[in-house]
Design a protein around this motif. Structure first.
Motif, PDB file in Angstrom:
ATOM      1  N   ASN A 198       0.843  -1.200   0.000  1.00  0.00           N
ATOM      2  CA  ASN A 198       0.000   0.000   0.000  1.00  0.00           C
ATOM      3  C   ASN A 198       0.873   1.242   0.000  1.00  0.00           C
ATOM      4  O   ASN A 198       1.897   1.295   0.678  1.00  0.00           O
ATOM      5  N   CYS A 199       0.465   2.227  -0.790  1.00  0.00           N
ATOM      6  CA  CYS A 199       1.114   3.537  -0.764  1.00  0.00           C
ATOM      7  C   CYS A 199       0.096   4.563  -0.291  1.00  0.00           C
ATOM      8  O   CYS A 199      -1.015   4.628  -0.831  1.00  0.00           O
ATOM      9  N   THR A 200       0.462   5.322   0.718  1.00  0.00           N
ATOM     10  CA  THR A 200      -0.392   6.378   1.243  1.00  0.00           C
ATOM     11  C   THR A 200       0.029   7.699   0.611  1.00  0.00           C
ATOM     12  O   THR A 200       1.198   8.086   0.696  1.00  0.00           O
ATOM     13  N   ASP A 305      -6.846   4.878  -9.254  1.00  0.00           N
ATOM     14  CA  ASP A 305      -7.529   3.687  -8.747  1.00  0.00           C
ATOM     15  C   ASP A 305      -6.947   2.431  -9.383  1.00  0.00           C
ATOM     16  O   ASP A 305      -6.592   2.434 -10.572  1.00  0.00           O
ATOM     17  N   VAL A 306      -6.887   1.373  -8.584  1.00  0.00           N
ATOM     18  CA  VAL A 306      -6.451   0.063  -9.072  1.00  0.00           C
ATOM     19  C   VAL A 306      -7.415  -0.976  -8.518  1.00  0.00           C
ATOM     20  O   VAL A 306      -7.742  -0.952  -7.329  1.00  0.00           O
ATOM     21  N   GLY A 310     -11.525  -8.522  -6.881  1.00  0.00           N
ATOM     22  CA  GLY A 310     -12.453  -8.129  -5.832  1.00  0.00           C
ATOM     23  C   GLY A 310     -11.889  -7.169  -4.805  1.00  0.00           C
ATOM     24  O   GLY A 310     -12.538  -6.888  -3.795  1.00  0.00           O
ATOM     25  N   LYS A 311     -10.686  -6.659  -5.034  1.00  0.00           N
ATOM     26  CA  LYS A 311     -10.060  -5.686  -4.140  1.00  0.00           C
ATOM     27  C   LYS A 311      -9.768  -4.405  -4.915  1.00  0.00           C
ATOM     28  O   LYS A 311      -9.536  -4.437  -6.127  1.00  0.00           O
ATOM     29  N   LYS A 320      -6.546   3.602   3.868  1.00  0.00           N
ATOM     30  CA  LYS A 320      -7.238   2.341   4.173  1.00  0.00           C
ATOM     31  C   LYS A 320      -6.671   1.157   3.419  1.00  0.00           C
ATOM     32  O   LYS A 320      -7.067   0.018   3.667  1.00  0.00           O
ATOM     33  N   GLY A 321      -5.760   1.403   2.479  1.00  0.00           N
ATOM     34  CA  GLY A 321      -5.173   0.298   1.734  1.00  0.00           C
ATOM     35  C   GLY A 321      -6.178  -0.376   0.813  1.00  0.00           C
ATOM     36  O   GLY A 321      -7.116   0.248   0.320  1.00  0.00           O
ATOM     37  N   TRP A 322      -5.993  -1.660   0.606  1.00  0.00           N
ATOM     38  CA  TRP A 322      -6.874  -2.428  -0.270  1.00  0.00           C
ATOM     39  C   TRP A 322      -8.190  -2.721   0.430  1.00  0.00           C
ATOM     40  O   TRP A 322      -8.206  -3.210   1.556  1.00  0.00           O
ATOM     41  N   GLN A 323      -9.289  -2.416  -0.248  1.00  0.00           N
ATOM     42  CA  GLN A 323     -10.627  -2.632   0.292  1.00  0.00           C
ATOM     43  C   GLN A 323     -11.435  -3.488  -0.677  1.00  0.00           C
ATOM     44  O   GLN A 323     -11.100  -3.615  -1.857  1.00  0.00           O
ATOM     45  N   ALA A 324     -12.506  -4.070  -0.165  1.00  0.00           N
ATOM     46  CA  ALA A 324     -13.389  -4.853  -1.025  1.00  0.00           C
ATOM     47  C   ALA A 324     -13.991  -3.949  -2.091  1.00  0.00           C
ATOM     48  O   ALA A 324     -14.331  -2.795  -1.839  1.00  0.00           O
TER      49      ALA A 324
END
Length: 341
Positions: A198-200, A305-306, A310-311, A320-324
């Motif tokens: 994750n990159c913030t 966006d990436v 399903g993530k 929040k990093g990777w989310q559903a």
């Protein structure tokens, strides 16, 4: 009592002054409580105000945890992609990353010891290439790997031995100190460990929008494809523009019934800013390698966006990093959306 004695006695504090002090203390305590309360609330609701966050990238997995700057992670992603373009084992990527961590701290340096240049501090005078060539991270990584794969049984050697056989460093044991961190990085960047990187960011900037090309992509999206093809090579399979859901948006793109691209903006993005990329081998690891590569390159390529498997990672909500995700990118494809003006 004499008049002088009466004058020398301290006068009692006035009731008004005491009341003023009490009110002042009460006001300060109340103000302090409000400030603390607001701080705690905003700390857990970062979306309410555009409060800057510390920018940087992390990989957090069962292999361990490592934090890097966005520039460092960008270069690490390039090294891993080049290793994958040559169908080399993950061990080759780990050795390459550990070497670059020791030589340059994963910064593409313009100088160094004597005439050393770049991620691996290669020297033009020693036959590694011209300064311009060595300054290209893709070229530099390929030159390192050219020599690494010539070492008999390099995957079975201690990392520091394999790296030293390529580099001939004056500090041959130093490479080993980076092995654990390089293993964490390679696990995510080769896609072996999904959704670990994750990159913030506070912003990824915007790309220049213009005429949609024959492949249905805006210039910014085309730049992403060109970089992926340069770094991943034959790993990149099909690339398709994502049609825009808004018929009034500028331009048209692609064909078919793909779902709309994710957007971090309330205004629908112009057509051609999103693309679906499918790895040639069609493996989940290949997809996750590309998805996490896109996050690592988010600022360099203005990726907003990436989405994969399903993530979803979104630059506007990157803490929040990777989310559903429910947007529904085609199965097996990585959906990448760039930020347009």
């Amino acid at each position: 009592m004499s008049l002088q004695a009466m004058m020398d006695q301290p006068s009692p504090p006035s009731r008004r002054r005491r009341r003023g002090r009490r009110l002042g203390c009460l006001s300060f305590a109340l103000m302090l409580a409000v400030v603390v309360g607001v701080g705690v609330y905003l700390g857990t609701h970062r979306d309410l105000l555009p409060i800057p966050v510390p920018e940087g990238c992390t990989v957090d997995s069962a292999d361990g945890t490592i934090g890097l700057s966005i520039e460092q992670m960008d270069n690490a992603g390039t090294i891993a992609a080049v290793g994958m373009s040559r169908s080399l084992p993950e061990r080759a990527v780990t050795i390459s990353l550990a070497t670059a961590m020791q030589e340059s701290k994963l910064i593409n340096l313009t100088g160094g010891d004597r005439d050393s240049i770049g991620l691996f501090q290669q020297r033009p005078s020693m036959g590694w290439g011209t300064p311009d060539q060595i300054g290209d991270p893709v070229y530099a990584t390929n030159k390192f790997l050219d020599k690494l794969v010539q070492i008999q049984g390099y995957t079975q050697l201690p990392l520091t031995v394999a790296a030293q056989d390529v580099q001939h460093s004056g500090f041959p044991d130093a490479y080993a100190t980076h092995e654990t961190d390089a293993t964490v990085l390679s696990g995510a960047l080769t896609g072996r460990v999904p959704a670990a990187l994750n990159c913030t960011v506070n912003s990824v900037g915007t790309t220049t929008t213009g005429s949609v090309s024959s492949d249905g992509l805006q210039p910014g999206a085309s730049a992403v494809v060109q970089r992926m093809q340069k770094e991943f090579g034959r790993v990149v399979g099909t690339v398709r523009a994502v049609p825009n859901a808004d018929p009034t948006a500028a331009g048209t793109a692609g064909t078919g019934t793909a779902t709309p691209a994710r957007s971090s903006s309330a205004t629908p993005a112009p057509a051609g800013l999103a693309l679906d990329v499918t790895p040639r081998a069609g493996t989940a690891a290949g997809g996750w390698a590309m998805a996490q590569w896109a996050v690592a390159h988010c600022q360099d390529l203005h990726i907003a966006d990436v989405e994969y498997a399903g993530k979803a990672w979104t630059s506007s909500d990157s803490t929040k990093g990777w989310q559903a995700s429910t947007d529904g990118a085609p199965t097996g494809s990585v959906r990448i959306t760039v930020a347009g003006q």
